[in-house]
Design a protein around this motif. Structure first.
Motif, PDB file in Angstrom:
ATOM      1  N   THR A 219       0.797  -1.230   0.000  1.00 54.56           N
ATOM      2  CA  THR A 219       0.000   0.000   0.000  1.00 54.56           C
ATOM      3  C   THR A 219       0.830   1.281   0.000  1.00 54.56           C
ATOM      4  OG1 THR A 219      -0.126   0.033   2.419  1.00 54.56           O
ATOM      5  CG2 THR A 219      -1.884  -1.130   1.235  1.00 54.56           C
ATOM      6  N   GLU A 220       2.119   1.210   0.269  1.00 51.48           N
ATOM      7  CA  GLU A 220       2.914   2.420   0.462  1.00 51.48           C
ATOM      8  C   GLU A 220       2.958   3.294  -0.779  1.00 51.48           C
ATOM      9  OE1 GLU A 220       3.652  -0.414   1.666  1.00 51.48           O
ATOM     10  OE2 GLU A 220       4.369  -0.211   3.737  1.00 51.48           O
ATOM     11  N   GLN A 221       2.921   4.608  -0.550  1.00 52.03           N
ATOM     12  CA  GLN A 221       3.040   5.585  -1.617  1.00 52.03           C
ATOM     13  C   GLN A 221       4.374   5.396  -2.347  1.00 52.03           C
ATOM     14  OE1 GLN A 221       1.369   7.670  -3.182  1.00 52.03           O
ATOM     15  NE2 GLN A 221       2.742   9.198  -4.037  1.00 52.03           N
ATOM     16  N   GLY A 222       4.335   5.505  -3.667  1.00 57.44           N
ATOM     17  CA  GLY A 222       5.549   5.419  -4.455  1.00 57.44           C
ATOM     18  C   GLY A 222       5.872   4.024  -4.936  1.00 57.44           C
ATOM     19  N   LYS A 223       5.149   3.030  -4.453  1.00 59.10           N
ATOM     20  CA  LYS A 223       5.356   1.660  -4.909  1.00 59.10           C
ATOM     21  C   LYS A 223       4.117   1.205  -5.668  1.00 59.10           C
ATOM     22  CE  LYS A 223       8.742   0.305  -1.445  1.00 59.10           C
ATOM     23  NZ  LYS A 223       9.154  -0.715  -0.451  1.00 59.10           N
ATOM     24  N   ASP A 224       3.947   1.764  -6.856  1.00 61.84           N
ATOM     25  CA  ASP A 224       2.819   1.455  -7.736  1.00 61.84           C
ATOM     26  C   ASP A 224       1.503   2.033  -7.224  1.00 61.84           C
ATOM     27  OD1 ASP A 224       4.423  -0.211  -9.516  1.00 61.84           O
ATOM     28  OD2 ASP A 224       4.400  -1.681  -7.893  1.00 61.84           O
ATOM     29  N   ASN A 225       1.551   2.921  -6.246  1.00 63.21           N
ATOM     30  CA  ASN A 225       0.327   3.455  -5.645  1.00 63.21           C
ATOM     31  C   ASN A 225       0.326   4.978  -5.618  1.00 63.21           C
ATOM     32  OD1 ASN A 225      -0.603   0.813  -4.897  1.00 63.21           O
ATOM     33  ND2 ASN A 225       0.869   0.855  -3.210  1.00 63.21           N
ATOM     34  N   LYS A 226      -0.878   5.523  -5.431  1.00 57.97           N
ATOM     35  CA  LYS A 226      -1.068   6.960  -5.197  1.00 57.97           C
ATOM     36  C   LYS A 226      -1.779   7.091  -3.848  1.00 57.97           C
ATOM     37  CE  LYS A 226      -1.353   8.041 -10.125  1.00 57.97           C
ATOM     38  NZ  LYS A 226      -2.176   8.629 -11.230  1.00 57.97           N
ATOM     39  N   ASN A 227      -0.999   6.888  -2.803  1.00 51.86           N
ATOM     40  CA  ASN A 227      -1.525   6.822  -1.444  1.00 51.86           C
ATOM     41  C   ASN A 227      -0.673   7.732  -0.560  1.00 51.86           C
ATOM     42  OD1 ASN A 227      -2.707   6.052   0.990  1.00 51.86           O
ATOM     43  ND2 ASN A 227      -1.746   4.037   1.038  1.00 51.86           N
ATOM     44  N   ASP A 228      -0.802   9.059  -0.774  1.00 56.32           N
ATOM     45  CA  ASP A 228       0.048  10.035  -0.103  1.00 56.32           C
ATOM     46  C   ASP A 228       0.029   9.888   1.416  1.00 56.32           C
ATOM     47  OD1 ASP A 228       0.792  11.129  -2.496  1.00 56.32           O
ATOM     48  OD2 ASP A 228      -0.675  12.748  -2.453  1.00 56.32           O
ATOM     49  N   LEU A 229      -1.107   9.497   1.964  1.00 60.88           N
ATOM     50  CA  LEU A 229      -1.246   9.399   3.421  1.00 60.88           C
ATOM     51  C   LEU A 229      -0.739   8.064   3.963  1.00 60.88           C
ATOM     52  CD1 LEU A 229      -4.823  10.951   3.764  1.00 60.88           C
ATOM     53  CD2 LEU A 229      -2.623  12.063   4.202  1.00 60.88           C
ATOM     54  N   ASN A 230      -0.289   7.193   3.058  1.00 58.34           N
ATOM     55  CA  ASN A 230       0.195   5.865   3.458  1.00 58.34           C
ATOM     56  C   ASN A 230      -0.792   5.129   4.354  1.00 58.34           C
ATOM     57  OD1 ASN A 230       2.678   5.496   2.091  1.00 58.34           O
ATOM     58  ND2 ASN A 230       3.680   6.917   3.488  1.00 58.34           N
ATOM     59  N   LEU A 231      -2.050   5.197   3.969  1.00 55.82           N
ATOM     60  CA  LEU A 231      -3.068   4.461   4.724  1.00 55.82           C
ATOM     61  C   LEU A 231      -2.841   2.963   4.553  1.00 55.82           C
ATOM     62  CD1 LEU A 231      -6.227   6.559   3.795  1.00 55.82           C
ATOM     63  CD2 LEU A 231      -5.051   6.518   5.994  1.00 55.82           C
ATOM     64  N   PRO A 232      -3.054   2.190   5.598  1.00 55.94           N
ATOM     65  CA  PRO A 232      -2.832   0.741   5.495  1.00 55.94           C
ATOM     66  C   PRO A 232      -3.968   0.050   4.770  1.00 55.94           C
ATOM     67  CG  PRO A 232      -3.692   1.287   7.661  1.00 55.94           C
ATOM     68  CD  PRO A 232      -3.463   2.600   6.966  1.00 55.94           C
ATOM     69  N   GLY A 233      -3.706  -1.131   4.282  1.00 54.19           N
ATOM     70  CA  GLY A 233      -4.755  -1.976   3.725  1.00 54.19           C
ATOM     71  C   GLY A 233      -5.262  -2.916   4.804  1.00 54.19           C
ATOM     72  N   LEU A 234      -6.489  -2.715   5.238  1.00 53.77           N
ATOM     73  CA  LEU A 234      -7.074  -3.532   6.298  1.00 53.77           C
ATOM     74  C   LEU A 234      -8.082  -4.535   5.762  1.00 53.77           C
ATOM     75  CD1 LEU A 234      -7.732  -0.769   9.006  1.00 53.77           C
ATOM     76  CD2 LEU A 234      -5.674  -2.163   8.682  1.00 53.77           C
ATOM     77  N   SER A 235      -8.583  -4.303   4.553  1.00 59.08           N
ATOM     78  CA  SER A 235      -9.686  -5.107   4.022  1.00 59.08           C
ATOM     79  C   SER A 235      -9.221  -6.034   2.912  1.00 59.08           C
ATOM     80  CB  SER A 235     -10.802  -4.186   3.525  1.00 59.08           C
ATOM     81  OG  SER A 235     -11.333  -3.441   4.602  1.00 59.08           O
ATOM     82  N   ILE A 236      -9.986  -7.100   2.704  1.00 56.01           N
ATOM     83  CA  ILE A 236      -9.593  -8.130   1.742  1.00 56.01           C
ATOM     84  C   ILE A 236      -9.940  -7.717   0.313  1.00 56.01           C
ATOM     85  CG2 ILE A 236      -9.787  -9.952   3.451  1.00 56.01           C
ATOM     86  CD1 ILE A 236     -12.489 -10.704   2.298  1.00 56.01           C
ATOM     87  N   ASN A 237      -9.219  -8.294  -0.630  1.00 57.77           N
ATOM     88  CA  ASN A 237      -9.427  -7.961  -2.040  1.00 57.77           C
ATOM     89  C   ASN A 237     -10.522  -8.836  -2.655  1.00 57.77           C
ATOM     90  OD1 ASN A 237      -8.171 -10.471  -2.428  1.00 57.77           O
ATOM     91  ND2 ASN A 237      -6.199  -9.575  -2.954  1.00 57.77           N
ATOM     92  N   PRO A 238     -11.082  -8.414  -3.791  1.00 55.22           N
ATOM     93  CA  PRO A 238     -12.129  -9.228  -4.433  1.00 55.22           C
ATOM     94  C   PRO A 238     -11.639 -10.593  -4.887  1.00 55.22           C
ATOM     95  CG  PRO A 238     -11.503  -7.348  -5.810  1.00 55.22           C
ATOM     96  CD  PRO A 238     -10.871  -7.134  -4.481  1.00 55.22           C
ATOM     97  N   ARG A 239     -10.330 -10.724  -5.095  1.00 56.41           N
ATOM     98  CA  ARG A 239      -9.793 -12.016  -5.519  1.00 56.41           C
ATOM     99  C   ARG A 239     -10.081 -13.108  -4.489  1.00 56.41           C
ATOM    100  NH1 ARG A 239      -5.084 -10.326  -6.544  1.00 56.41           N
ATOM    101  NH2 ARG A 239      -5.284 -10.143  -8.792  1.00 56.41           N
ATOM    102  N   MET A 240     -10.157 -12.719  -3.210  1.00 58.96           N
ATOM    103  CA  MET A 240     -10.413 -13.718  -2.174  1.00 58.96           C
ATOM    104  C   MET A 240     -11.770 -14.384  -2.381  1.00 58.96           C
ATOM    105  SD  MET A 240      -9.980 -13.364   1.955  1.00 58.96           S
ATOM    106  CE  MET A 240      -8.240 -12.981   1.724  1.00 58.96           C
ATOM    107  N   TYR A 241     -12.789 -13.584  -2.689  1.00 64.06           N
ATOM    108  CA  TYR A 241     -14.118 -14.135  -2.949  1.00 64.06           C
ATOM    109  C   TYR A 241     -14.122 -14.970  -4.224  1.00 64.06           C
ATOM    110  CZ  TYR A 241     -15.314 -10.163   0.122  1.00 64.06           C
ATOM    111  OH  TYR A 241     -15.359  -9.246   1.137  1.00 64.06           O
ATOM    112  N   GLU A 242     -13.383 -14.478  -5.243  1.00 65.29           N
ATOM    113  CA  GLU A 242     -13.401 -15.145  -6.544  1.00 65.29           C
ATOM    114  C   GLU A 242     -12.757 -16.527  -6.491  1.00 65.29           C
ATOM    115  OE1 GLU A 242     -13.225 -10.843  -8.890  1.00 65.29           O
ATOM    116  OE2 GLU A 242     -11.452 -12.128  -8.841  1.00 65.29           O
ATOM    117  N   ILE A 243     -11.637 -16.639  -5.786  1.00 70.40           N
ATOM    118  CA  ILE A 243     -10.980 -17.936  -5.642  1.00 70.40           C
ATOM    119  C   ILE A 243     -11.880 -18.895  -4.871  1.00 70.40           C
ATOM    120  CG2 ILE A 243      -8.991 -19.149  -4.671  1.00 70.40           C
ATOM    121  CD1 ILE A 243      -7.452 -16.433  -4.982  1.00 70.40           C
ATOM    122  N   ALA A 244     -12.436 -18.405  -3.762  1.00 67.83           N
ATOM    123  CA  ALA A 244     -13.306 -19.251  -2.936  1.00 67.83           C
ATOM    124  C   ALA A 244     -14.523 -19.728  -3.718  1.00 67.83           C
ATOM    125  CB  ALA A 244     -13.743 -18.496  -1.690  1.00 67.83           C
TER     126      ALA A 244
END
Length: 323
Positions: A219-244
């Motif tokens: 999630t860090e800014q500057g690593k393929d993201n535009k997340n200036d506030l460096n907010l963390p990722g707390l929630s799961i991605n849609p891929r989790m539902y899709e695989i299941a």
């Protein structure tokens, strides 16, 4: 069926957009779909009760926000569902205040949008379309021991470099862009299909795999993201539902709200390091019946709780769409 007329604006995420559209058709009386470049014009023709927008990024036109304000000026209520949080919050902070209601799948951004003065901000997880992501029979060309589908963000590169020696003797399938970043690219190249994989092909590979790895992007800014506030990722991605939903065992890293959606060790498995991942890959590849039991429990939980129909019913409740 809610007595509501909705104009839906897709993001261009095929699996999510189509899942939402089909779920809307089962939830509200009238559903219209329009491209982002024409949303205000179509709203003036259709006169919906709600303009419902997915994400509002990437392919949306420069006059996106002006169009939203024009729609609101018609007396039409507007809602946006952010599906890319927190990776593009440097952009979404400018978008969110223009909507009457903000839905986000990411726990860490709820207070961010409320702090911007957005009148109504709701945590709303994503989901899956089980009519598309489902158990199917596939041929040998789609079968593997271990599968991963996704872009090679740097944390994923580090993980696959770390487990490359273990993968050497396995049947492995990796798909996505940027995998040339791997230090071990020459070693793993024979497993990699470069570029974007069509959704229906992904479904076949999920079904053909014994285990699918799911690793959330960094999630860090500057690593393929535009997340200036460096907010963390707390929630799961849609891929989790899709695989299941494909009835396949997944090994996933842990996000804070994972426990609210699936039970680790019962409906899927988790790992916290490359060493633990290798250990669990080896274990579940040798214990087929246990692997299948966990995968089937994950499938059942998904069909019961994490379909787009179920999620849109919840959206209808929180947005007070009348029956």
């Amino acid at each position: 069926m809610r007595n509501v007329r909705v104009l839906y604006i897709p993001q261009g995420f095929d699996a999510i957009d189509q899942g939402i559209i089909e779920a809307l058709r089962q939830t509200v009386r009238e559903v219209y779909v329009a491209e982002a470049r024409n949303m205000a014009e179509q709203a003036s023709i259709v006169r919906p009760d709600w303009l419902f927008v997915l994400n509002g990024l990437h392919v949306f036109p420069e006059d996106h926000l002006a169009q939203v304000e024009a729609v609101r000026a018609m007396g039409i209520r507007t809602a946006i569902w952010f599906a890319d949080d927190p990776y593009f919050t440097s952009e979404t902070v400018h978008i969110a205040p223009h909507y009457d209601v903000v839905l986000t799948h990411e726990l860490s951004t709820v207070e961010l949008y409320r702090g911007l003065g957005c009148p109504e901000v709701i945590y709303m997880p994503l989901a899956v379309d089980p009519n598309r992501f489902r158990p199917i029979k596939v041929g040998t060309e789609h079968r593997s021991d271990i599968c991963f589908i996704g872009q090679a963000f740097w944390n994923r590169v580090e993980l696959f470099d770390a487990i490359a020696p273990y993968l050497k003797g396995r049947k492995v399938f990796i798909a996505g862009g940027l995998w040339e970043r791997l230090r071990s690219y020459k070693r793993l190249r024979k497993f990699i299909r470069k570029g974007w994989l069509p959704v229906d092909e992904s479904i076949r590979y999920y079904n053909g795999a014994k285990i699918v790895i799911n690793l959330h992007r960094i999630t860090e800014q500057g690593k393929d993201n535009k997340n200036d506030l460096n907010l963390p990722g707390l929630s799961i991605n849609p891929r989790m539902y899709e695989i299941a939903a494909c009835g396949t065992l997944q090994l996933t890293d842990v996000r804070e709200d994972l426990q609210h959606h699936y039970v680790p060790g019962v409906e899927l498995e988790t790992f916290g390091s490359p060493e633990e991942l290798v250990s669990k890959l080896d274990y579940y590849l040798r214990h087929e019946e246990l692997r299948r039991q966990i995968a089937l429990r994950g499938l059942r939980r998904t069909l019961q709780e994490h379909t787009f129909v179920r999620r849109l019913q919840l959206v209808a409740e929180v947005l007070k769409w009348t029956e």
